[in-house]
Write a protein that holds these residues in place. Structure first.
Motif, PDB file in Angstrom:
ATOM      1  N   GLU A   1       6.297  -0.914  10.780  1.00 32.99           N
ATOM      2  CA  GLU A   1       5.302  -0.435   9.825  1.00 32.99           C
ATOM      3  C   GLU A   1       5.403  -1.296   8.577  1.00 32.99           C
ATOM      4  O   GLU A   1       6.468  -1.398   7.960  1.00 32.99           O
ATOM      5  CB  GLU A   1       5.546   1.028   9.461  1.00 32.99           C
ATOM      6  CG  GLU A   1       4.555   1.548   8.425  1.00 32.99           C
ATOM      7  CD  GLU A   1       4.896   2.940   7.920  1.00 32.99           C
ATOM      8  OE1 GLU A   1       3.976   3.630   7.446  1.00 32.99           O
ATOM      9  OE2 GLU A   1       6.071   3.329   7.987  1.00 32.99           O
ATOM     10  N   LEU A   2       4.310  -1.918   8.187  1.00 34.86           N
ATOM     11  CA  LEU A   2       4.269  -2.731   6.983  1.00 34.86           C
ATOM     12  C   LEU A   2       3.532  -1.962   5.899  1.00 34.86           C
ATOM     13  O   LEU A   2       2.382  -1.563   6.078  1.00 34.86           O
ATOM     14  CB  LEU A   2       3.562  -4.063   7.250  1.00 34.86           C
ATOM     15  CG  LEU A   2       3.314  -4.946   6.017  1.00 34.86           C
ATOM     16  CD1 LEU A   2       4.632  -5.414   5.421  1.00 34.86           C
ATOM     17  CD2 LEU A   2       2.435  -6.147   6.395  1.00 34.86           C
ATOM     18  N   VAL A   3       4.188  -1.758   4.771  1.00 36.09           N
ATOM     19  CA  VAL A   3       3.599  -1.052   3.640  1.00 36.09           C
ATOM     20  C   VAL A   3       3.660  -1.958   2.420  1.00 36.09           C
ATOM     21  O   VAL A   3       4.745  -2.357   1.988  1.00 36.09           O
ATOM     22  CB  VAL A   3       4.335   0.271   3.341  1.00 36.09           C
ATOM     23  CG1 VAL A   3       3.715   0.965   2.127  1.00 36.09           C
ATOM     24  CG2 VAL A   3       4.288   1.200   4.551  1.00 36.09           C
ATOM     25  N   LEU A   4       2.504  -2.309   1.879  1.00 33.16           N
ATOM     26  CA  LEU A   4       2.409  -3.109   0.665  1.00 33.16           C
ATOM     27  C   LEU A   4       1.916  -2.202  -0.456  1.00 33.16           C
ATOM     28  O   LEU A   4       0.813  -1.663  -0.376  1.00 33.16           O
ATOM     29  CB  LEU A   4       1.457  -4.291   0.871  1.00 33.16           C
ATOM     30  CG  LEU A   4       1.838  -5.245   2.020  1.00 33.16           C
ATOM     31  CD1 LEU A   4       0.826  -6.376   2.124  1.00 33.16           C
ATOM     32  CD2 LEU A   4       3.245  -5.806   1.810  1.00 33.16           C
ATOM     33  N   VAL A   5       2.733  -2.041  -1.465  1.00 30.42           N
ATOM     34  CA  VAL A   5       2.445  -1.081  -2.531  1.00 30.42           C
ATOM     35  C   VAL A   5       1.746  -1.785  -3.691  1.00 30.42           C
ATOM     36  O   VAL A   5       2.323  -2.677  -4.319  1.00 30.42           O
ATOM     37  CB  VAL A   5       3.738  -0.419  -3.032  1.00 30.42           C
ATOM     38  CG1 VAL A   5       3.419   0.675  -4.051  1.00 30.42           C
ATOM     39  CG2 VAL A   5       4.534   0.163  -1.861  1.00 30.42           C
ATOM     40  N   PRO A   6       0.505  -1.412  -3.987  1.00 31.77           N
ATOM     41  CA  PRO A   6      -0.202  -2.056  -5.096  1.00 31.77           C
ATOM     42  C   PRO A   6       0.426  -1.694  -6.427  1.00 31.77           C
ATOM     43  O   PRO A   6       1.056  -0.645  -6.573  1.00 31.77           O
ATOM     44  CB  PRO A   6      -1.620  -1.484  -4.977  1.00 31.77           C
ATOM     45  CG  PRO A   6      -1.454  -0.183  -4.265  1.00 31.77           C
ATOM     46  CD  PRO A   6      -0.302  -0.373  -3.327  1.00 31.77           C
ATOM     47  N   ASP A   7       0.269  -2.574  -7.410  1.00 31.01           N
ATOM     48  CA  ASP A   7       0.786  -2.336  -8.760  1.00 31.01           C
ATOM     49  C   ASP A   7       2.283  -2.044  -8.734  1.00 31.01           C
ATOM     50  O   ASP A   7       2.781  -1.172  -9.450  1.00 31.01           O
ATOM     51  CB  ASP A   7       0.031  -1.181  -9.420  1.00 31.01           C
ATOM     52  CG  ASP A   7       0.199  -1.188 -10.940  1.00 31.01           C
ATOM     53  OD1 ASP A   7       0.407  -2.283 -11.499  1.00 31.01           O
ATOM     54  OD2 ASP A   7       0.132  -0.112 -11.560  1.00 31.01           O
ATOM     55  N   ALA A   8       3.023  -2.784  -7.907  1.00 25.50           N
ATOM     56  CA  ALA A   8       4.463  -2.611  -7.815  1.00 25.50           C
ATOM     57  C   ALA A   8       5.145  -3.965  -7.845  1.00 25.50           C
ATOM     58  O   ALA A   8       4.640  -4.938  -7.277  1.00 25.50           O
ATOM     59  CB  ALA A   8       4.838  -1.866  -6.532  1.00 25.50           C
ATOM     60  N   GLY A   9       6.293  -4.028  -8.521  1.00 23.88           N
ATOM     61  CA  GLY A   9       7.062  -5.249  -8.610  1.00 23.88           C
ATOM     62  C   GLY A   9       8.278  -5.224  -7.717  1.00 23.88           C
ATOM     63  O   GLY A   9       8.316  -4.526  -6.696  1.00 23.88           O
ATOM     64  N   HIS A  10       9.319  -5.964  -8.121  1.00 20.66           N
ATOM     65  CA  HIS A  10      10.486  -6.131  -7.259  1.00 20.66           C
ATOM     66  C   HIS A  10      11.275  -4.832  -7.088  1.00 20.66           C
ATOM     67  O   HIS A  10      11.784  -4.559  -6.010  1.00 20.66           O
ATOM     68  CB  HIS A  10      11.389  -7.217  -7.843  1.00 20.66           C
ATOM     69  CG  HIS A  10      12.484  -7.644  -6.920  1.00 20.66           C
ATOM     70  ND1 HIS A  10      12.254  -8.106  -5.646  1.00 20.66           N
ATOM     71  CD2 HIS A  10      13.844  -7.669  -7.088  1.00 20.66           C
ATOM     72  CE1 HIS A  10      13.403  -8.407  -5.060  1.00 20.66           C
ATOM     73  NE2 HIS A  10      14.382  -8.146  -5.913  1.00 20.66           N
TER      74      HIS A  10
END
Length: 426
Positions: free
Chosen positions: A371-380
């Motif tokens: 499962e690939l989750v890319l969180v917007p407005d998030a940094g390291h």
């Protein structure tokens, strides 16, 4: 950042790194003292997990007021205060590794605790241990929100990487002058597992350098992954090609850093005491640098920002210098095949400047069932910036791994901002 601003930053970066390199070549004590502030600022960037400088906003508040604000945040923020049952493991070179265990709390009677029910429903979890591995210049406390959410519900182990947190300085590095490698960190994780989780199923969770540590464990002990690991989580990490990361800098700045930085780091590592004084003197600048490379949003709780700053500040400059070269050599792409037959979560912040989300996408491409989750407005530091997203996906992974009942969710536990970020799975 505009193109003109980017070019200005590149010039500043080149000047700072070049000045530090010139000082290291001169080697004069007086020059070192004069350059400590500049060098400390450059290394502060590295302490935030980046490799070069950034634009610093002008300070408009008095130093005394900023100091009082930091003290107030330190006294009111609960972050990093969770403690478990302490333990010690010993690496193959004798380094003492500190870990803590949070055991499950059995529910008495017919009613299930509200926290357990919120996370996983009414059935008790299977006896799985979740092992958390932290990133570069951080500590086990960086998992504060996830630890709080799972506390007493699932058995968890939190440990400090060598030379970080409460673990001892690496014996191989301080006594034998052996270069630090990611492979060594993988063997350290094996020692922690042997001591804290000698039997039973395991879920491995790694952020940044911690994810690389998990990959290094797999590369050296594939049978352990096959026989005991039932799921894995890779947060803001990379399987290789870190030397190509530009850290949000223009080409000129990146080239300057790559050309000069290794020598500067070696020199500064030999002058740790002076550089540390420089870091303390330029703490206000560090705060801006750390914020830029740790978080992406504007509404992060100031106490959380200060918490991250404290963790990073506590990492000695010579440790920063000691670990940095290992990332360029890191390549564990082939080790990822060990995780093909299990549930895997790959999660990253879209605006991560340290390990860009493209690196997480590359990991997911090699693990088609992940499962690939890319969180917007998030940094390291996505697990601190948007803990509710990370905790929710982690709970879902435990469900898919068979560690908890199906259909369980988390209801936004641990939100630190007024805006909830969500991202659909791929």
């Amino acid at each position: 950042m505009s193109e003109s601003s980017a070019e200005a930053v590149a010039e500043v970066v080149a000047d700072v790194v070049a000045s530090a390199a010139a000082v290291s070549a001169a080697g004069a004590a007086g020059s070192w003292r004069r350059a400590t502030g500049v060098a400390g600022t450059a290394l502060g960037v590295l302490a935030a997990g980046a490799a070069a400088g950034v634009a610093i906003e002008r300070m408009t508040v008095g130093r005394g007021m900023r100091r009082r604000a930091r003290l107030a945040l330190d006294s009111t923020g609960p972050y990093g205060t969770l403690r478990g049952t302490p333990g010690k493991a010993y690496a193959d070179d004798g380094t003492e590794l500190y870990y803590e265990v949070d055991e499950t709390e059995p529910d008495v009677g017919p009613e299930v605790s509200p926290r357990r029910r919120r996370l996983f429903g009414r059935k008790a979890p299977a006896p799985v241990t979740v092992v958390f591995c932290h990133g570069y210049c951080l500590s086990q406390d960086s998992w504060h929100f996830q630890r709080a959410a799972l506390r007493g519900v699932v058995r968890t182990v939190h440990w400090d990487q060598r030379s970080h947190g409460r673990s001892a300085r690496g014996v191989g590095q301080t006594r034998d002058r052996v270069p630090l490698t990611i492979d060594q960190l993988g063997r350290d994780l094996k020692a922690v597992l042997d001591a804290a989780v000698p039997e039973g199923p395991v879920v491995l969770v790694g952020h940044s350098m911690g994810g690389m540590t998990v990959m290094a464990l797999a590369a050296q002990y594939p049978e352990l992954i096959r026989d005991r690991v039932v799921a894995a989580v890779f947060v803001g990490t990379s399987s290789g090609r870190l030397g190509e990361v530009n850290f949000g800098l223009p080409v000129a700045g990146v080239n300057a850093v790559r050309r000069i930085l290794p020598g500067v780091l070696r020199a500064l590592g030999q002058q740790a005491e002076l550089v540390e004084k420089g870091r303390r003197a330029t703490a206000d600048l560090f705060a801006g640098i750390i914020k830029r490379y740790s978080f992406a949003g504007r509404d992060v709780d100031p106490a959380v920002e200060r918490f991250a700053e404290r963790m990073i500040e506590s990492t000695p400059i010579d440790v920063v210098a000691e670990f940095y070269p290992a990332f360029t050599d890191h390549d564990k792409t082939e080790a990822l095949t060990c995780f093909r037959e299990m549930p895997v979560l790959v999660l990253a912040g879209v605006r991560d400047l340290v390990t860009p989300s493209e690196h997480s996408e590359a990991i997911a491409d090699l693990l088609p069932e992940a499962e690939l989750v890319l969180v917007p407005d998030a940094g390291h530091l996505v697990m601190l910036e948007h803990p509710e997203v990370v905790t929710d996906r982690l709970a879902d992974l435990l469900t898919r791994a068979g560690a908890v009942p199906a259909g369980a969710t988390v209801s936004g536990y641990g939100t630190t901002s007024s805006t909830r970020s969500t991202a659909p799975p791929r």
